[in-house]
Design a protein around this motif. Structure first.
Motif, PDB file in Angstrom:
ATOM      1  N   ALA A  29       0.836  -1.209   0.000  1.00  0.00           N
ATOM      2  CA  ALA A  29       0.000   0.000   0.000  1.00  0.00           C
ATOM      3  C   ALA A  29       0.867   1.254   0.000  1.00  0.00           C
ATOM      4  N   ARG A  30       1.916   1.257   0.789  1.00  0.00           N
ATOM      5  CA  ARG A  30       2.815   2.411   0.817  1.00  0.00           C
ATOM      6  C   ARG A  30       3.534   2.569  -0.513  1.00  0.00           C
ATOM      7  N   TRP A  31       3.940   1.456  -1.129  1.00  0.00           N
ATOM      8  CA  TRP A  31       4.602   1.509  -2.419  1.00  0.00           C
ATOM      9  C   TRP A  31       3.675   2.121  -3.468  1.00  0.00           C
ATOM     10  N   LYS A  32       2.401   1.719  -3.459  1.00  0.00           N
ATOM     11  CA  LYS A  32       1.447   2.278  -4.412  1.00  0.00           C
ATOM     12  C   LYS A  32       1.259   3.776  -4.190  1.00  0.00           C
ATOM     13  N   SER A  33       1.226   4.193  -2.946  1.00  0.00           N
ATOM     14  CA  SER A  33       1.095   5.611  -2.626  1.00  0.00           C
ATOM     15  C   SER A  33       2.312   6.392  -3.118  1.00  0.00           C
ATOM     16  N   ILE A  34       3.486   5.848  -2.908  1.00  0.00           N
ATOM     17  CA  ILE A  34       4.718   6.504  -3.334  1.00  0.00           C
ATOM     18  C   ILE A  34       4.782   6.593  -4.856  1.00  0.00           C
ATOM     19  N   MET A  35       4.435   5.505  -5.542  1.00  0.00           N
ATOM     20  CA  MET A  35       4.476   5.522  -7.003  1.00  0.00           C
ATOM     21  C   MET A  35       3.451   6.503  -7.575  1.00  0.00           C
ATOM     22  N   GLY A  36       2.290   6.590  -6.958  1.00  0.00           N
ATOM     23  CA  GLY A  36       1.305   7.574  -7.393  1.00  0.00           C
ATOM     24  C   GLY A  36       1.805   8.991  -7.212  1.00  0.00           C
ATOM     25  N   ASN A  37       2.485   9.214  -6.098  1.00  0.00           N
ATOM     26  CA  ASN A  37       3.064  10.531  -5.831  1.00  0.00           C
ATOM     27  C   ASN A  37       4.135  10.862  -6.861  1.00  0.00           C
ATOM     28  N   ILE A  38       4.977   9.906  -7.189  1.00  0.00           N
ATOM     29  CA  ILE A  38       6.027  10.135  -8.177  1.00  0.00           C
ATOM     30  C   ILE A  38       5.416  10.457  -9.534  1.00  0.00           C
ATOM     31  N   ARG A  39       4.397   9.701  -9.922  1.00  0.00           N
ATOM     32  CA  ARG A  39       3.758   9.941 -11.224  1.00  0.00           C
ATOM     33  C   ARG A  39       3.124  11.330 -11.299  1.00  0.00           C
ATOM     34  N   THR A  40       2.421  11.731 -10.247  1.00  0.00           N
ATOM     35  CA  THR A  40       1.795  13.056 -10.282  1.00  0.00           C
ATOM     36  C   THR A  40       2.843  14.165 -10.252  1.00  0.00           C
ATOM     37  N   ASN A  41       3.915  13.976  -9.497  1.00  0.00           N
ATOM     38  CA  ASN A  41       4.985  14.985  -9.476  1.00  0.00           C
ATOM     39  C   ASN A  41       5.608  15.150 -10.859  1.00  0.00           C
ATOM     40  N   ILE A  42       5.847  14.041 -11.543  1.00  0.00           N
ATOM     41  CA  ILE A  42       6.425  14.110 -12.887  1.00  0.00           C
ATOM     42  C   ILE A  42       5.454  14.774 -13.844  1.00  0.00           C
ATOM     43  N   ALA A  43       4.174  14.410 -13.747  1.00  0.00           N
ATOM     44  CA  ALA A  43       3.176  14.999 -14.646  1.00  0.00           C
ATOM     45  C   ALA A  43       3.042  16.503 -14.422  1.00  0.00           C
ATOM     46  N   ILE A  44       3.010  16.930 -13.171  1.00  0.00           N
ATOM     47  CA  ILE A  44       2.905  18.366 -12.871  1.00  0.00           C
ATOM     48  C   ILE A  44       4.146  19.106 -13.363  1.00  0.00           C
ATOM     49  N   ALA A  45       5.318  18.554 -13.097  1.00  0.00           N
ATOM     50  CA  ALA A  45       6.556  19.221 -13.509  1.00  0.00           C
ATOM     51  C   ALA A  45       6.650  19.318 -15.033  1.00  0.00           C
ATOM     52  N   LEU A  46       6.372  18.210 -15.729  1.00  0.00           N
ATOM     53  CA  LEU A  46       6.449  18.250 -17.195  1.00  0.00           C
ATOM     54  C   LEU A  46       5.371  19.149 -17.792  1.00  0.00           C
ATOM     55  N   GLY A  47       4.186  19.134 -17.191  1.00  0.00           N
ATOM     56  CA  GLY A  47       3.111  20.000 -17.674  1.00  0.00           C
ATOM     57  C   GLY A  47       3.472  21.468 -17.555  1.00  0.00           C
ATOM     58  N   LEU A  48       3.989  21.852 -16.401  1.00  0.00           N
ATOM     59  CA  LEU A  48       4.408  23.247 -16.226  1.00  0.00           C
ATOM     60  C   LEU A  48       5.544  23.620 -17.167  1.00  0.00           C
ATOM     61  N   GLU A  49       6.484  22.705 -17.334  1.00  0.00           N
ATOM     62  CA  GLU A  49       7.604  22.972 -18.235  1.00  0.00           C
ATOM     63  C   GLU A  49       7.110  23.188 -19.661  1.00  0.00           C
ATOM     64  N   MET A  50       6.189  22.348 -20.108  1.00  0.00           N
ATOM     65  CA  MET A  50       5.670  22.480 -21.473  1.00  0.00           C
ATOM     66  C   MET A  50       4.894  23.786 -21.650  1.00  0.00           C
ATOM     67  N   VAL A  51       4.053  24.116 -20.677  1.00  0.00           N
ATOM     68  CA  VAL A  51       3.270  25.355 -20.769  1.00  0.00           C
ATOM     69  C   VAL A  51       4.194  26.563 -20.848  1.00  0.00           C
ATOM     70  N   PHE A  52       5.167  26.626 -19.969  1.00  0.00           N
ATOM     71  CA  PHE A  52       6.041  27.795 -19.956  1.00  0.00           C
ATOM     72  C   PHE A  52       7.050  27.778 -21.097  1.00  0.00           C
ATOM     73  N   LEU A  53       7.401  26.610 -21.603  1.00  0.00           N
ATOM     74  CA  LEU A  53       8.263  26.552 -22.780  1.00  0.00           C
ATOM     75  C   LEU A  53       7.544  27.150 -23.981  1.00  0.00           C
ATOM     76  N   VAL A  54       6.311  26.724 -24.177  1.00  0.00           N
ATOM     77  CA  VAL A  54       5.543  27.230 -25.325  1.00  0.00           C
ATOM     78  C   VAL A  54       5.261  28.726 -25.174  1.00  0.00           C
ATOM     79  N   THR A  55       4.810  29.144 -23.993  1.00  0.00           N
ATOM     80  CA  THR A  55       4.475  30.560 -23.824  1.00  0.00           C
ATOM     81  C   THR A  55       5.712  31.453 -23.864  1.00  0.00           C
TER      82      THR A  55
END
Length: 90
Positions: A29-55
């Motif tokens: 259960a803790r592993w699943k929580s950690i992996m979910g956290n890692i995935r959302t952190n990567i998605a947020i970071a890449l999303g922000l990078e793409m938005v600000f790269l384009v703008t």
């Protein structure tokens, strides 16, 4: 000279010290929580990078807001990771 048990515990990625099956469930259960956290952190970071790269390339924003957004993404990811420290299996 230490026993083989000490070496095995140090080499193991995870160990169940008391032999309870519930501990295995809690680790998964803790592993699943950690992996979910890692995935959302990567998605947020890449999303922000793409938005600000384009703008920034288009000329809507300047470089400093992009740098501040990147720093904010790092702080957000760190805060989300710190939240996992208080997570107790239940």
């Amino acid at each position: 000279m230490g026993g083989g048990t000490d070496f095995a515990l140090q080499a193991a990625g995870a160990a169940v010290p008391h032999g309870r099956l519930q501990d295995i469930h809690d680790m998964i259960a803790r592993w699943k929580s950690i992996m979910g956290n890692i995935r959302t952190n990567i998605a947020i970071a890449l999303g922000l990078e793409m938005v600000f790269l384009v703008t920034t390339v288009v000329g809507i924003t300047r470089l400093w807001p992009a740098i501040l957004a990147d720093t904010g993404a790092i702080l957000l990811a760190t805060a989300k990771a710190m939240r996992l420290l208080g997570c107790r299996p239940g």
